[in-house]
Design an enzyme around this catalytic site. Sequence first.
Site, PDB file in Angstrom:
ATOM      1  N   TYR A  13      13.079  10.810  -5.463  1.00 28.02           N
ATOM      2  CA  TYR A  13      12.439  10.406  -4.338  1.00 28.02           C
ATOM      3  C   TYR A  13      12.390   8.966  -3.949  1.00 28.02           C
ATOM      4  O   TYR A  13      12.746   8.746  -2.869  1.00 28.02           O
ATOM      5  CB  TYR A  13      10.795  10.940  -4.609  1.00 28.02           C
ATOM      6  CG  TYR A  13       9.787  10.429  -3.542  1.00 28.02           C
ATOM      7  CD1 TYR A  13       9.629  11.136  -2.421  1.00 28.02           C
ATOM      8  CD2 TYR A  13       9.099   9.220  -3.703  1.00 28.02           C
ATOM      9  CE1 TYR A  13       8.908  10.567  -1.441  1.00 28.02           C
ATOM     10  CE2 TYR A  13       8.302   8.673  -2.687  1.00 28.02           C
ATOM     11  CZ  TYR A  13       7.911   9.402  -1.570  1.00 28.02           C
ATOM     12  OH  TYR A  13       7.111   8.963  -0.758  1.00 28.02           O
TER      13      TYR A  13
ATOM     14  N   ASP B  94       0.090   9.353   4.261  1.00 29.44           N
ATOM     15  CA  ASP B  94       0.620   8.024   3.731  1.00 29.44           C
ATOM     16  C   ASP B  94       0.371   7.185   5.076  1.00 29.44           C
ATOM     17  O   ASP B  94       1.077   7.072   5.987  1.00 29.44           O
ATOM     18  CB  ASP B  94       2.135   8.212   3.662  1.00 29.44           C
ATOM     19  CG  ASP B  94       2.841   6.876   3.272  1.00 29.44           C
ATOM     20  OD1 ASP B  94       2.222   5.845   3.094  1.00 29.44           O
ATOM     21  OD2 ASP B  94       4.059   7.036   3.010  1.00 29.44           O
TER      22      ASP B  94
ATOM     23  N   ASP C 296       1.396   6.103  -5.456  1.00 30.19           N
ATOM     24  CA  ASP C 296       1.574   7.379  -5.325  1.00 30.19           C
ATOM     25  C   ASP C 296       1.100   8.351  -6.074  1.00 30.19           C
ATOM     26  O   ASP C 296       1.570   8.061  -7.329  1.00 30.19           O
ATOM     27  CB  ASP C 296       2.914   7.817  -4.744  1.00 30.19           C
ATOM     28  CG  ASP C 296       3.438   7.206  -3.385  1.00 30.19           C
ATOM     29  OD1 ASP C 296       2.600   6.558  -2.890  1.00 30.19           O
ATOM     30  OD2 ASP C 296       4.311   7.514  -2.690  1.00 30.19           O
TER      31      ASP C 296
END
Length: 128
Positions: A19, A43, A103
């Site tokens: 990612y 996000d 995250d």
Amino acid sequence: MTTVEPDITAAITATVTAYLDAVSRGSSADIAALYAENGTLEDPVGSEPVVGREAIAAFFGALEGRTQEIELLTLRVSGSSAAFHFRVVTPMGDKIYEVSPIDVMTFDENAKITSTRAFWAMSDMAVR
């Protein structure tokens, strides 16, 4: 007899690494391919969630062709979830933008991302 779930820590770690690599290369298709078909992306946290691979690819389309420096600062994997802190440095014109989000992701049994919640705010962005 207790059934032991297989440990997918290595697979989740590989997905997080892939990612970050795809984000650094600005490849929206590669990013979206890491998500489960109906994966979600929030996000930053508090914004309207983006749902599904196609929508996630469109969301990351703004990165297409843009190279960014990304440094993984810390990663923790627990069960089918991961939390990681990373730094993103993005040159744009004569300015350099830097942000260090945290995250939190969840994963399915194939280490595909089922959800991402990105913790950051515009006030976290530094401009040099």
